[in-house]
Design a protein around this motif. Structure first.
Motif, PDB file in Angstrom:
ATOM      1  N   LYS A 268      79.065 -56.986 -18.349  1.00 48.10           N
ATOM      2  CA  LYS A 268      78.414 -56.081 -17.382  1.00 48.10           C
ATOM      3  C   LYS A 268      77.629 -54.992 -18.114  1.00 48.10           C
ATOM      4  CE  LYS A 268      78.352 -54.088 -13.078  1.00 48.10           C
ATOM      5  NZ  LYS A 268      77.422 -52.995 -13.247  1.00 48.10           N
TER       6      LYS A 268
ATOM      7  N   GLU B 103      68.094 -52.495 -17.755  1.00 44.14           N
ATOM      8  CA  GLU B 103      67.570 -51.126 -17.599  1.00 44.14           C
ATOM      9  C   GLU B 103      66.605 -50.762 -18.730  1.00 44.14           C
ATOM     10  OE1 GLU B 103      71.255 -49.042 -17.018  1.00 44.14           O
ATOM     11  OE2 GLU B 103      71.474 -50.036 -15.064  1.00 44.14           O
TER      12      GLU B 103
ATOM     13  N   ASP C 199      73.594 -54.788 -17.759  1.00 45.05           N
ATOM     14  CA  ASP C 199      73.004 -53.554 -17.211  1.00 45.05           C
ATOM     15  C   ASP C 199      72.056 -52.920 -18.222  1.00 45.05           C
ATOM     16  OD1 ASP C 199      74.146 -53.461 -14.694  1.00 45.05           O
ATOM     17  OD2 ASP C 199      75.921 -52.346 -15.346  1.00 45.05           O
TER      18      ASP C 199
ATOM     19  N   LYS D 297      68.203 -57.739 -12.196  1.00 42.75           N
ATOM     20  CA  LYS D 297      67.735 -56.632 -11.348  1.00 42.75           C
ATOM     21  C   LYS D 297      66.222 -56.691 -11.220  1.00 42.75           C
ATOM     22  CE  LYS D 297      70.841 -53.458 -13.729  1.00 42.75           C
ATOM     23  NZ  LYS D 297      72.122 -53.765 -13.186  1.00 42.75           N
TER      24      LYS D 297
ATOM     25  N   ALA E 282      74.533 -59.018 -13.634  1.00 38.69           N
ATOM     26  CA  ALA E 282      74.204 -57.595 -13.809  1.00 38.69           C
ATOM     27  C   ALA E 282      72.738 -57.428 -14.212  1.00 38.69           C
ATOM     28  CB  ALA E 282      75.122 -56.981 -14.876  1.00 38.69           C
TER      29      ALA E 282
END
Ligand SMILES: Cc1cc2nc3c(=O)[nH]c(=O)nc-3n(C[C@H](O)[C@H](O)[C@H](O)COP(=O)(O)OP(=O)(O)OC[C@H]3O[C@@H](n4cnc5c(N)ncnc54)[C@H](O)[C@@H]3O)c2cc1C
Length: 459
Positions: free
Chosen positions: A442, A450, A446, A26, A23
Motif C-alpha cells: 500500500k 502520488e 500510494d 489512482k 493503491a
C-alpha cells in the motif's frame, strides 16, 4: 526501443503486488502487474490470511484501543530490536489505515480474530477473512483488480531485469514470456516477487540452520528481486531473517494452527518428551523440532481446544481428513501416534501440574488450561515458510542503494524487501509477513502514484 509503455509496473501478483496495484491505480494511471506463473496464488494464498493492525475501526468496535507505537514495540521486543525502528513504526502506522481501506473502500470482508492472541501480541490485533484463509484474501484482491479498467494483469510473464538510464534511475523492465523478451517502459517499478525460500542455494548460503527443513511456500519465490536489485547496486538487509513454522501436517500438506498450543496444548518428540517452551514462538521452535529424533514433533491437545478451533478452515480440513488421532486415554493416543507411551503419560501429568502452577522447567508461563480427555494428537514437521530479508527500503518503500540513497523510481515490499523480523528466526512475530506484504504494498502503490501525479503537475 520499447515494446509497451505503462505508468507503473509491478512484478509479482501476490498480496503485495495486488494491494500495490489497487493503491496505485489512482486518477487513471495505467498499472501493469506481471506474474511469472499461470496462477495468482503465491505465499499469500498459502497463508492463514491473518493481518495484524493497530487502531482499526474493527478493534475499536470491539472495545480494543491500542496505539501504533505499542504494536511497533511488540514487534521489536520479539525481534530483540533488530528491525529498523523507523521502518517498523511506519509499517504499524500504515496498518490501521490499510485495514480500514480494505474494508471500507475495497469492500473486502475482514473480521477481528478474537479466538486467541498470538505470541507476543499484547492486544487482539489480527484481522482476517471469515474463513481465516489467505486463499479467500487473494481471491478477493484478484476480483478487485479484475474490476479495475486501468490495471492490466499479465500472467505467465516473468520480470527478468530492471532497465536503467545512464544515471542508474529505473526507467522500465524487461519481461520474459513464451513470446520472448519485451521491454516495458515505466515511470515507477514495484518489486513484489517475495523472497528466496524456493532457492535452495540462497537458503543454504544465508540461512543454513533451516536448509534441511521442508519449504512450505510458493515454488516461484526464487529471490528474483535480490538478483535484479543487486544489478542496480541495491543494498540488502537481514537476509538471515525468516519465518519458520513448527507444525506442518506433512502427509496432508496443511498447516496445523499454533492455536493448538496457545489454547493450552504442548508438543513432544517421538520419545514422548517435551523439549522447549512452545508458546515462545512457532518460528524459532522449528529449529528445535529439527533437532529431535525423526525431525518431527507431535502436538497434544484436547476436546475443548478442538471445539474452539474447528471454525478455522485448515483445521476443519484436517479434521475432515481424519488427520488428528483421538483417544479417551493418553496411552491409547500415544499408541496411535507411535510415540513412547510411558513417557507421554508422564509428560501429560507433569504438564498439567505445571499448568496449575503456571510455570515449568522450560520457562513456559502460558498455560491456558489443564488438558482433559478426550485427547487429540497430530504428527508435525518443521518448515521454512518464507524469508524475511531482502532489498533495503525506506519508510516510503523506496529501494536504497549501497550508499543508502534512493534508487530513483524503484520500490519493493513484502518478501522482496527487508521486513520487520530482524536477523533471526526468533524475530518473526505472527503476521509480520502479511503486514510487510500488504503494508509496504500500500505504501509503495500510494507513493509511486502520488509521485507521478505530483511530477506531472509540476511539468
Ligand atoms: C503456509 C504459510 C502460512 C502463512 N501464514 C501467514 C499469516 O497468517 N499471516 C502472515 O502475516 N503471514 C503469513 N505467511 C507469510 C505470508 O504469506 C507472506 O509473507 C506474504 O504472503 C508475502 O506476500 P508477497 O506478496 O510478498 O509474496 P507472494 O504472495 O508469494 O507473491 C509473490 C508473487 O510473485 C511472483 N513472482 C516471483 N518472481 C517473479 C518475477 N520475477 N516476475 C513476476 N512474478 C514473480 C510469484 O509467482 C508470486 O505470485 C504465511 C506463509 C506461508 C507459506
Amino acid at each position: 526501443m520499447w515494446d509497451a509503455e505503462l505508468d507503473i509496473v509491478i512484478a509479482g501478483a501476490g498480496g503485495c503486488g495486488l494491494i500495490a496495484a489497487l493503491a496505485a491505480a489512482k486518477e487513471g494511471l495505467e498499472v501493469g502487474v506481471f506474474e511469472k506463473t499461470e496462477f495468482i496464488l503465491g505465499n499469500t494464498a498459502a497463508s492463514a490470511g491473518m493481518i495484524p493492525a493497530a487502531d482499526t475501526k474493527l478493534q475499536k468496535e470491539a472495545g480494543i484501543y491500542e496505539s501504533e507505537e505499542e504494536m511497533a514495540e511488540d514487534i521489536q521486543i520479539k525481534n530483540h530490536y533488530e528491525s529498523d525502528t523507523e521502518l517498523t513504526l511506519a509499517l504499524c502506522k500504515e496498518s490501521g489505515k490499510l485495514i480500514d481501506w480494505m474494508v471500507d473502500d475495497l469492500n473486502i470482508e475482514l473480521s477481528l480474530v478474537k479466538e486467541f492472541k498470538y505470541p507476543g501480541q499484547r492486544n487482539i490485533r489480527m484481522h482476517a477473512p471469515p474463513s481465516r484463509s489467505g486463499l479467500e484474501l487473494i481471491k478477493n484482491l484478484k476480483h478487485k483488480v479484475a474490476n479495475k479498467e486501468n490495471i492490466y494483469l499479465v500472467m505467465k510473464t516473468e520480470v527478468t531485469d530492471l532497465i536503467t538510464n545512464g544515471e542508474n534511475e529505473i526507467i522500465g523492465v524487461e519481461v520474459t514470456s513464451s513470446d520472448g523478451k519485451q521491454r516495458i517502459k515505466a515511470e515507477k517499478v514495484i518489486l513484489a516477487t517475495n523472497g528466496f525460500g524456493a532457492n535452495k542455494d540462497l537458503v543454504k548460503k544465508y540461512i543454513p540452520e533451516i536448509a534441511d527443513a521442508l519449504y512450505f511456500g510458493y515454488e516461484a519465490n526464487t529471490g528474483d528481486a535480490i538478483k535484479m536489485g543487486l544489478k542496480v547496486n541495491a543494498s540488502l538487509a537481514s537476509l538471515s531473517g525468516y519465518q519458520g513454522h513448527s507444525a506442518v501436517a506433512e502427509s496432508h500438506g496443511i498447516l496445523v494452527t499454533w492455536g493448538t498450543i496457545m489454547m493450552g496444548g504442548f508438543m513432544v518428540n517421538l520419545n514422548g518428551n517435551r523439549f522447549g517452551n512452545e508458546p515462545h514462538g512457532y518460528s524459532e521452535f522449528a529449529v528445535e523440532v529439527l533437532k529431535q529424533p525423526n525431525k518431527n514433533g507431535y502436538i497434544i491437545f484436547d476436546q475443548e481446544i478442538f471445539d474452539q478451533l474447528i471454525s478455522i478452515e485448515d483445521f476443519k480440513k484436517l479434521a475432515e481428513m481424519k488427520a488428528f488421532k483421538k483417544a479417551e486415554s493418553i496411552e491409547d493416543l500415544a499408541e496411535q501416534l507411535s510415540v513412547n507411551k510411558k513417557n507421554l503419560k508422564k509428560t501429560l501429568d507433569q504438564f498439567n501440574d505445571s499448568a496449575i502452577r503456571g510455570s515449568d522447567e522450560f520457562g513456559r508461563k502460558d498455560f491456558a488450561k489443564v488438558l482433559k480427555p478426550t485427547y487429540y494428537g497430530i504428527k508435525v514437521a518443521p518448515a521454512l515458510f518464507h524469508t524475511q530479508g531482502g532489498l533495503k527500503i525506506n519508510k516510503h518503500a523506496q529501494v536504497l542503494n549501497e550508499n543508502l540513497e534512493v534508487i530513483k523510481n524503484l520500490y519493493a515490499g513484502g518478501g522482496a524487501a527487508v521486513g520487520v523480523s530482524g536477523d533471526h528466526s526468533y524475530g518473526y512475530m505472527s503476521g509480520n509477513g502479511l503486514l510487510a506484504a500488504l503494508g509496504f504494498g500500500k505504501i509503495a502503490g500510494d507513493h509511486a502514484a502520488e509521485s507521478i501525479i505530483n511530477e506531472r503537475m509540476k511539468n
